[in-house]
Motif scaffolding. Structure first.
Motif, PDB file in Angstrom:
ATOM      1  N   UNK A  46       0.795  -1.230   0.000  1.00  0.00           N
ATOM      2  CA  UNK A  46       0.000   0.000   0.000  1.00  0.00           C
ATOM      3  C   UNK A  46       0.830   1.284   0.000  1.00  0.00           C
ATOM      4  N   UNK A  47       1.982   1.241  -0.608  1.00  0.00           N
ATOM      5  CA  UNK A  47       2.807   2.434  -0.761  1.00  0.00           C
ATOM      6  C   UNK A  47       3.144   2.634  -2.235  1.00  0.00           C
ATOM      7  N   UNK A  48       3.649   1.592  -2.871  1.00  0.00           N
ATOM      8  CA  UNK A  48       4.045   1.699  -4.275  1.00  0.00           C
ATOM      9  C   UNK A  48       2.853   1.710  -5.237  1.00  0.00           C
ATOM     10  N   UNK A  49       1.626   1.687  -4.714  1.00  0.00           N
ATOM     11  CA  UNK A  49       0.454   1.868  -5.582  1.00  0.00           C
ATOM     12  C   UNK A  49       0.449   3.280  -6.169  1.00  0.00           C
ATOM     13  N   UNK A  50       1.213   4.178  -5.554  1.00  0.00           N
ATOM     14  CA  UNK A  50       1.284   5.563  -6.015  1.00  0.00           C
ATOM     15  C   UNK A  50       2.505   5.807  -6.897  1.00  0.00           C
ATOM     16  N   UNK A  51       3.355   4.799  -7.052  1.00  0.00           N
ATOM     17  CA  UNK A  51       4.602   4.950  -7.816  1.00  0.00           C
ATOM     18  C   UNK A  51       4.360   4.733  -9.300  1.00  0.00           C
ATOM     19  N   UNK A  52       5.062   5.517 -10.109  1.00  0.00           N
ATOM     20  CA  UNK A  52       4.897   5.421 -11.551  1.00  0.00           C
ATOM     21  C   UNK A  52       5.831   4.379 -12.160  1.00  0.00           C
ATOM     22  N   UNK A  53       5.653   4.153 -13.451  1.00  0.00           N
ATOM     23  CA  UNK A  53       6.437   3.152 -14.173  1.00  0.00           C
ATOM     24  C   UNK A  53       7.944   3.397 -14.038  1.00  0.00           C
ATOM     25  N   UNK A  54       8.360   4.650 -14.055  1.00  0.00           N
ATOM     26  CA  UNK A  54       9.783   4.972 -13.924  1.00  0.00           C
ATOM     27  C   UNK A  54      10.378   4.504 -12.607  1.00  0.00           C
ATOM     28  N   UNK A  55       9.609   4.623 -11.526  1.00  0.00           N
ATOM     29  CA  UNK A  55      10.057   4.139 -10.215  1.00  0.00           C
ATOM     30  C   UNK A  55      10.236   2.628 -10.267  1.00  0.00           C
ATOM     31  N   UNK A  56       9.282   1.932 -10.890  1.00  0.00           N
ATOM     32  CA  UNK A  56       9.376   0.471 -10.990  1.00  0.00           C
ATOM     33  C   UNK A  56      10.515   0.042 -11.904  1.00  0.00           C
ATOM     34  N   UNK A  57      10.776   0.788 -12.966  1.00  0.00           N
ATOM     35  CA  UNK A  57      11.921   0.466 -13.824  1.00  0.00           C
ATOM     36  C   UNK A  57      13.197   0.477 -12.999  1.00  0.00           C
ATOM     37  N   UNK A  63       0.972  -2.941  -6.104  1.00  0.00           N
ATOM     38  CA  UNK A  63       1.144  -1.804  -7.022  1.00  0.00           C
ATOM     39  C   UNK A  63      -0.138  -1.512  -7.782  1.00  0.00           C
ATOM     40  N   UNK A  64      -0.131  -0.414  -8.491  1.00  0.00           N
ATOM     41  CA  UNK A  64      -1.290   0.005  -9.271  1.00  0.00           C
ATOM     42  C   UNK A  64      -1.475  -0.878 -10.505  1.00  0.00           C
ATOM     43  N   UNK A  65      -2.722  -0.991 -10.918  1.00  0.00           N
ATOM     44  CA  UNK A  65      -3.068  -1.656 -12.174  1.00  0.00           C
ATOM     45  C   UNK A  65      -3.854  -0.712 -13.089  1.00  0.00           C
ATOM     46  N   UNK A  66      -3.816   0.573 -12.809  1.00  0.00           N
ATOM     47  CA  UNK A  66      -4.646   1.533 -13.539  1.00  0.00           C
ATOM     48  C   UNK A  66      -4.270   1.661 -15.013  1.00  0.00           C
ATOM     49  N   UNK A  67      -3.023   1.414 -15.378  1.00  0.00           N
ATOM     50  CA  UNK A  67      -2.637   1.512 -16.795  1.00  0.00           C
ATOM     51  C   UNK A  67      -3.366   0.473 -17.644  1.00  0.00           C
ATOM     52  N   UNK A 101     -10.339   6.634  -7.274  1.00  0.00           N
ATOM     53  CA  UNK A 101     -10.521   7.626  -6.218  1.00  0.00           C
ATOM     54  C   UNK A 101      -9.480   7.499  -5.125  1.00  0.00           C
ATOM     55  N   UNK A 102      -8.498   6.621  -5.327  1.00  0.00           N
ATOM     56  CA  UNK A 102      -7.480   6.370  -4.299  1.00  0.00           C
ATOM     57  C   UNK A 102      -6.075   6.710  -4.771  1.00  0.00           C
ATOM     58  N   UNK A 103      -5.947   7.614  -5.718  1.00  0.00           N
ATOM     59  CA  UNK A 103      -4.661   8.143  -6.171  1.00  0.00           C
ATOM     60  C   UNK A 103      -3.700   7.072  -6.674  1.00  0.00           C
ATOM     61  N   UNK A 104      -4.241   6.077  -7.360  1.00  0.00           N
ATOM     62  CA  UNK A 104      -3.396   5.046  -7.943  1.00  0.00           C
ATOM     63  C   UNK A 104      -2.680   5.615  -9.167  1.00  0.00           C
ATOM     64  N   UNK A 105      -1.416   5.238  -9.320  1.00  0.00           N
ATOM     65  CA  UNK A 105      -0.674   5.715 -10.484  1.00  0.00           C
ATOM     66  C   UNK A 105      -1.307   5.166 -11.761  1.00  0.00           C
ATOM     67  N   UNK A 106      -1.318   5.974 -12.798  1.00  0.00           N
ATOM     68  CA  UNK A 106      -1.967   5.586 -14.053  1.00  0.00           C
ATOM     69  C   UNK A 106      -1.005   5.026 -15.094  1.00  0.00           C
ATOM     70  N   UNK A 107       0.289   4.914 -14.750  1.00  0.00           N
ATOM     71  CA  UNK A 107       1.265   4.393 -15.726  1.00  0.00           C
ATOM     72  C   UNK A 107       1.694   2.964 -15.426  1.00  0.00           C
ATOM     73  N   UNK A 108       1.173   2.380 -14.343  1.00  0.00           N
ATOM     74  CA  UNK A 108       1.553   1.010 -13.948  1.00  0.00           C
ATOM     75  C   UNK A 108       0.376   0.061 -14.083  1.00  0.00           C
TER      76      UNK A 108
END
Length: 187
Positions: free
Chosen positions: A51-62, A82-86, A101-108
């Motif tokens: 419940x922390x890296x759900x806000x991290x973008x693809x670059x952070x995961x790279x 992690x996020x699944x919004x992408x 509505x929970x600020x999930x990153x949109x690139x992951x």
């Protein structure tokens, strides 16, 4: 034998030091949110983030998956929430067909996580894709490893009942609390 805690926020690390300060096997580090230079090669058996890296973008995961490949021991594993919004992005426009509505990153997404694992010599063993919100599979739990042998296919499970399971476990834990924990001092 050894626990290493890493966070981008000094305040979080200080809170952990205060709470766990009596344990001599814990190391604490503040990082820049992308690197793990302070951790030795092949020195980690298990990586965990909830419940922390759900806000991290693809670059952070790279970046992190590159580091995980370096720091994990052969056969070492990880569990990342992690996020699944992408997964809701239109491939031609990148526009999302859903909004969290929970600020999930949109690139992951779960798929991107699997791809980044492969690019870094890691194997994504399984993924549970869940609706943190009603009917929106916004989150994924990815279990991965630094393989030492043959690898198979990633097992993927869309668990539409995840939040119901959470509610059931919460009720069960309340029923099974010891009497003192519930404020009842009578036996």
């Amino acid at each position: 034998k050894k626990l290493t805690l890493v966070d981008i926020t000094d305040k979080c690390i200080e809170a952990c030091k205060k709470r766990f300060g009596s344990y001599s096997h814990i190391c604490y580090y503040v990082n820049d949110g992308r690197s793990l230079d302070m951790i030795d090669d092949a020195s980690v058996d298990f990586v965990f983030s909830w419940d922390s890296l759900v806000h991290a973008d693809k670059g952070v995961f790279e970046s992190y998956l590159m580091y995980f490949s370096r720091i994990l021991s052969p056969g070492g594993c990880g569990f990342i929430h992690h996020s699944n919004m992408a997964a809701y992005a239109d491939p031609s426009t990148g526009e999302l067909s859903a909004k969290s509505g929970h600020w999930r990153d949109t690139t992951m997404s779960a798929e991107i996580f699997r791809l980044l694992c492969r690019q870094n010599g890691l194997f994504c063993i399984s993924q549970e894709i869940i609706p943190w919100e009603k009917d929106l599979f916004s989150d994924a739990f990815s279990f991965f490893c630094k393989p030492i042998g043959e690898i198979g296919e990633t097992r993927i499970f869309e668990n539409k009942h995840f939040m119901l399971e959470v509610d059931n476990l919460r009720r069960i834990s309340e029923v099974n609390k010891p009497a003192k924990a519930m404020g009842n001092t009578q036996s």
